[in-house]
Design a protein around this motif. Sequence first.
Motif, short mmCIF file in Angstrom:
data_model
loop_
_atom_site.label_atom_id
_atom_site.label_comp_id
_atom_site.label_asym_id
_atom_site.label_seq_id
_atom_site.Cartn_x
_atom_site.Cartn_y
_atom_site.Cartn_z
N ASP A 133 65.97 -0.14 -37.83
CA ASP A 133 67.22 -0.74 -38.27
C ASP A 133 66.87 -1.83 -39.39
O ASP A 133 67.40 -1.81 -40.35
CB ASP A 133 68.33 -1.04 -37.50
CG ASP A 133 67.99 -1.87 -36.42
OD1 ASP A 133 66.88 -2.23 -36.25
OD2 ASP A 133 69.00 -2.15 -35.50
N GLY A 134 66.02 -2.73 -38.86
CA GLY A 134 65.63 -3.76 -39.82
C GLY A 134 64.86 -3.53 -41.15
O GLY A 134 64.95 -3.84 -42.19
N GLU A 135 64.37 -2.17 -40.82
CA GLU A 135 63.65 -1.79 -42.07
C GLU A 135 64.36 -1.28 -43.12
O GLU A 135 64.03 -1.24 -44.36
CB GLU A 135 62.70 -0.59 -41.44
CG GLU A 135 61.68 0.14 -42.38
CD GLU A 135 60.70 1.20 -41.90
OE1 GLU A 135 59.88 1.59 -42.84
OE2 GLU A 135 61.00 1.68 -40.68
N ASN A 137 66.41 -2.71 -44.34
CA ASN A 137 66.60 -3.78 -45.54
C ASN A 137 65.85 -3.65 -46.75
O ASN A 137 65.83 -4.14 -47.80
CB ASN A 137 66.19 -4.98 -44.84
CG ASN A 137 67.17 -5.70 -43.95
OD1 ASN A 137 66.67 -6.75 -43.01
ND2 ASN A 137 68.32 -5.19 -43.58
N LYS A 162 68.01 2.05 -33.93
CA LYS A 162 68.96 1.01 -34.10
C LYS A 162 69.10 0.07 -32.97
O LYS A 162 69.91 0.16 -32.17
CB LYS A 162 70.36 1.47 -34.37
CG LYS A 162 71.37 0.52 -34.85
CD LYS A 162 72.67 1.29 -34.93
CE LYS A 162 73.80 0.11 -35.25
NZ LYS A 162 75.33 0.75 -35.20
N GLN A 166 64.97 -7.34 -35.79
CA GLN A 166 64.12 -7.50 -36.48
C GLN A 166 63.02 -8.60 -35.78
O GLN A 166 63.45 -9.43 -35.21
CB GLN A 166 64.16 -7.23 -38.00
CG GLN A 166 65.11 -8.37 -38.26
CD GLN A 166 65.62 -8.04 -39.99
OE1 GLN A 166 64.92 -8.06 -40.70
NE2 GLN A 166 66.65 -7.29 -40.02
N THR A 171 69.48 -7.96 -36.72
CA THR A 171 69.75 -7.70 -38.02
C THR A 171 70.85 -7.92 -38.63
O THR A 171 71.08 -8.28 -39.79
CB THR A 171 69.53 -5.92 -37.76
OG1 THR A 171 70.83 -5.44 -36.80
CG2 THR A 171 68.46 -5.47 -37.49
N ASP A 172 71.95 -7.95 -37.92
CA ASP A 172 73.19 -8.27 -38.40
C ASP A 172 73.01 -9.77 -38.90
O ASP A 172 73.96 -10.27 -39.93
CB ASP A 172 74.60 -8.20 -37.34
CG ASP A 172 74.81 -6.84 -37.12
OD1 ASP A 172 74.71 -6.03 -37.89
OD2 ASP A 172 75.65 -6.65 -36.36
N LEU A 177 73.85 -4.58 -41.99
CA LEU A 177 73.73 -3.04 -42.51
C LEU A 177 75.09 -2.53 -42.43
O LEU A 177 75.17 -1.24 -43.30
CB LEU A 177 72.68 -2.48 -41.55
CG LEU A 177 71.50 -2.84 -41.36
CD1 LEU A 177 70.72 -2.19 -40.01
CD2 LEU A 177 70.60 -2.53 -42.73
#
Length: 263
Positions: A133-135, A137, A162, A166, A171-172, A177
């Motif tokens: 999920d960080g990807e 970005n 997810k 990251q 990630t938030d 996202l």
Amino acid sequence: MRRTVLQMAYAGSTVHIGCAFSIVELLSVLYRNHLRYPGNAPRAEGRDYLILSKGHGVMAQYACMHELGWLSDSDINGYFADGSNLKGLSDSRVAGLEVTSGSLGHGFSVGVGIAMGLQRKKTDQKVYAIVGDGELNEGPIWEGALVASHNKMDNLMLIIDKNGFQAMGMTDDVLALGDLCAKFTSFGFDTLEVDGHDENAIDAAIRQLWAMNSNRPKALIARTVKGKGVPFMESDNRWHYTRLDAQTYKEAIEAVEIHGTSK
């Protein structure tokens, strides 16, 4: 598989344990029930393609390849040693790994290109691409999604790990996202969300996405736990870069063995 990952990480004194643990069930279901390798050959003509775009989670894929007999015990125990072919990121020179990845964002686009080639050949081969999920970005992810949707690549499935983290944090906090289901649906994907550690639910969701029989690419958003399987690693982002010592290795092995027995 988690025990194998721990063996590799300890033998090689390497990192990225948590991000390998979060995709263990996803990879298990794919290799067991969905990926086709005629003759159990990793480079077989007519195979399906698994693209590990989040290449730093490669130890989980190595563990699958060990189960399939593509890697030996000595490969696992010699991980990261001088002369080993197995590195800390996905490397296409290793049979069974389709892309060299780790520079995040580009692996998915490579998968889109492979899917386009298979589409033009009119084969029934499928492409699965796993991203973190960080990807998401990274801009190339969304460029690839646009291309896949525009070209109606119904042979492509994007799987998003997810886990909420990251390298540098949640990630938030780094770059939120939002609603990933809504995003990928708006990009023209058939989209489902699933518990990424429930193997039966993962299998059913993959089958459901293919059964939609539309001309759209597919997206499976898997809710996972970074470090899943070892309580002191779970949702602790320090285990993105922390190495095992003798004591934490012993405790981690005991944890995954208890988990496996109870399961």
